[in-house]
Design a protein around this motif. Structure first.
Motif, mmCIF file in Angstrom:
data_model
loop_
_atom_site.group_PDB
_atom_site.id
_atom_site.type_symbol
_atom_site.label_atom_id
_atom_site.label_comp_id
_atom_site.label_asym_id
_atom_site.label_seq_id
_atom_site.Cartn_x
_atom_site.Cartn_y
_atom_site.Cartn_z
ATOM 1 N N PRO A 184 0.815 -1.217 0.000
ATOM 2 C CA PRO A 184 0.000 0.000 0.000
ATOM 3 C C PRO A 184 0.852 1.273 0.000
ATOM 4 O O PRO A 184 1.908 1.324 0.643
ATOM 5 N N VAL A 185 0.394 2.283 -0.699
ATOM 6 C CA VAL A 185 1.030 3.603 -0.721
ATOM 7 C C VAL A 185 -0.071 4.632 -0.493
ATOM 8 O O VAL A 185 -1.027 4.691 -1.274
ATOM 9 N N PRO A 186 0.003 5.451 0.551
ATOM 10 C CA PRO A 186 -1.047 6.456 0.791
ATOM 11 C C PRO A 186 -1.178 7.427 -0.378
ATOM 12 O O PRO A 186 -0.219 7.672 -1.115
ATOM 13 N N ALA A 187 -2.348 7.987 -0.525
ATOM 14 C CA ALA A 187 -2.637 8.849 -1.664
ATOM 15 C C ALA A 187 -1.679 10.030 -1.767
ATOM 16 O O ALA A 187 -1.103 10.290 -2.834
ATOM 17 N N ASP A 188 -1.497 10.768 -0.672
ATOM 18 C CA ASP A 188 -0.637 11.951 -0.720
ATOM 19 C C ASP A 188 0.797 11.569 -1.035
ATOM 20 O O ASP A 188 1.506 12.281 -1.762
ATOM 21 N N GLU A 189 1.242 10.421 -0.507
ATOM 22 C CA GLU A 189 2.610 9.971 -0.757
ATOM 23 C C GLU A 189 2.773 9.543 -2.214
ATOM 24 O O GLU A 189 3.806 9.805 -2.839
ATOM 25 N N MET A 190 1.765 8.888 -2.766
ATOM 26 C CA MET A 190 1.832 8.497 -4.170
ATOM 27 C C MET A 190 2.006 9.727 -5.049
ATOM 28 O O MET A 190 2.840 9.757 -5.967
ATOM 29 N N PRO A 282 -6.510 2.912 5.535
ATOM 30 C CA PRO A 282 -5.729 4.140 5.326
ATOM 31 C C PRO A 282 -4.288 3.924 4.867
ATOM 32 O O PRO A 282 -3.604 4.875 4.529
ATOM 33 N N ALA A 283 -3.835 2.661 4.840
ATOM 34 C CA ALA A 283 -2.442 2.416 4.468
ATOM 35 C C ALA A 283 -2.166 2.749 3.006
ATOM 36 O O ALA A 283 -1.058 3.146 2.649
ATOM 37 N N GLY A 284 -3.167 2.590 2.153
ATOM 38 C CA GLY A 284 -2.991 2.843 0.733
ATOM 39 C C GLY A 284 -4.034 3.809 0.207
ATOM 40 O O GLY A 284 -4.529 4.662 0.945
ATOM 41 N N HIS A 285 -4.396 3.654 -1.082
ATOM 42 C CA HIS A 285 -5.388 4.540 -1.683
ATOM 43 C C HIS A 285 -6.271 3.743 -2.631
ATOM 44 O O HIS A 285 -5.923 2.650 -3.071
#
Length: 421
Positions: A184-190, A282-285
């Motif tokens: 998983p990659v959070p939205a803001d981090e992606m 919440p861990a990813g998007h």
């Protein structure tokens, strides 16, 4: 003799309508909405051959005309052990058949005046303000901003790593896990990571199939001020009655998930990257371009809404002009082609591939028909000229181009009465 012949004429004439009526009755028993029942029966042996070939374990085929489902059958098995028969209620990974749904949600926001397709995406995604374009001679500035339209029609300059024309861009996508394949990659981090990777093309210069719709999904969250799953549920899947179209499979649904054929070399790596048995956040998007799962019956309801010009069962989702706009070719003179997914003869609109002409294509259809498909083996077609919707669900990624064309050939091969003359 002449008088005798004339005396017999009325009786003969009276018999002719009775013969014609009997022939029409016999013919009507063989047809349903202009489709031959005998020809629809060809699906059974054809799908058995595909199972034997190793295309998939099983599949579901749905055909509707004039809004009426005339064929909805399951073939083969749901599992690799071949113990669980495939059912019409089976759940499939939709993969890129998520894209048209996200695109429709975007156009609903456009209709509300929340955004325009000509707006630069950095209005909501400031993480992408410093993007450059990679060329053979190095990185150069953008000739113009990426717009919402670019995301909808895949002319943004983004890519999928596996198809990148530049090895360095592919390496950066993989190093930064832009597609969240490793985890998983959070939205803001992606978005932060994506803002450091150069584009492969100038915006608007080339159709290039990509993560554009994933980026669109993240943009919609910021425009609407709510998570993408809620946005899609409130505006589309819930009111349309798409009860099994969800972003992840809970325990109650897991027994209905169709397994991808184990002999397919793509099955295991793709399964590991899709991770449908866990909530992405919440861990990813939520991936607007690939994240949903669903059933054939659910997707029919969405596709029929588009075929109807934006309405379904008395509720309007888009205006008819907006649907026409989406199903128009937006590629113009730009380079590139969606041929890897559609075969030749198609351009691309706003979230849908659109057939340009009668010939050239490798399967039947009508000019203006719309279609798209998913990497796992799902596909659909919307032929408004023939008032036709077809949905095909299978999980066999390596055979997907083959099986979607087999499906289209069989659908049109069973249509013995065309509405186009």
């Amino acid at each position: 003799m002449q008088r005798r012949h004339l005396a017999l004429m009325p009786a003969g004439l009276l018999a002719m309508p009775a013969i014609a009526t009997a022939q029409e009755a016999e013919r009507s028993q063989d047809l349903v909405q202009g489709f031959s029942r005998a020809r629809l029966a060809r699906f059974q042996p054809a799908m058995a051959r595909e199972v034997e070939r190793g295309s998939f374990n099983g599949c579901v085929a749905l055909i509707a005309r004039n809004g009426q489902i005339i064929h909805h059958e399951a073939y083969g098995h749901q599992d690799n052990a071949r113990r669980v028969p495939m059912t019409r209620e089976a759940i499939f990974l939709l993969a890129s058949m998520t894209k048209p749904i996200t695109s429709v949600a975007a156009m609903m926001l456009v209709e509300e005046g929340r955004m325009k397709i000509g707006d630069p995406i950095t209005q909501w995604l400031p993480e992408l303000r410093e993007l450059k374009v990679m060329t053979r001679d190095g990185e150069v500035p953008l000739a113009r901003p990426i717009t919402v339209q670019d995301l909808l029609r895949h002319s943004s300059g983004f890519v999928y790593a596996a198809s990148s024309p530049f090895p360095r861009i592919r390496e950066m996508y993989e190093e930064l896990d832009i597609e969240a394949r490793r985890g998983p990659v959070p939205a803001d981090e992606m978005l932060r990571r994506l803002g450091t990777v150069p584009l492969a093309f100038q915006p608007g210069a080339q159709f290039f199939y990509s993560i554009s719709t994933d980026v669109l999904g993240l943009l919609l969250q910021r425009v609407a001020g709510q998570p993408l799953d809620q946005l899609i549920a409130e505006r589309l899947t819930r009111p349309l009655g798409m009860t099994d179209t969800v972003w992840w499979v809970d325990a109650a649904r897991r027994s209905r998930v169709a397994e991808s054929i184990a002999s397919d070399p793509l099955s295991t790596p793709m399964w590991n990257s899709y991770r449908i048995e866990q909530n992405p956040v919440p861990a990813g998007h939520f991936k607007g371009g690939a994240g949903l799962v669903g059933t054939s019956a659910d997707y029919f309801r969405f596709a029929q809404m588009i075929a109807n010009g934006g309405s379904f069962e008395g509720k309007r989702y888009l205006s008819a002009p907006t649907v026409n706009w989406m199903l128009s070719d937006h590629m113009g003179s730009m380079g590139g082609t969606p041929q890897a997914s559609t075969g030749p003869g198609y351009g691309f609109g706003l979230g849908f591939a659109v057939r340009r002409e009668q010939g050239i294509s490798v399967a039947p259809g009508s000019p203006g028909d719309a279609m798209w498909a998913g990497a796992w083996g799902t596909s659909f077609t919307i032929d408004r000229a023939e008032k036709l919707v077809g949905v095909f669900m299978a999980q066999g990624p390596s055979s997907r181009m083959h099986t979607r064309m087999v499906f289209k050939n069989m659908v049109y091969g069973a249509m013995v009465e065309s509405l186009r003359g």
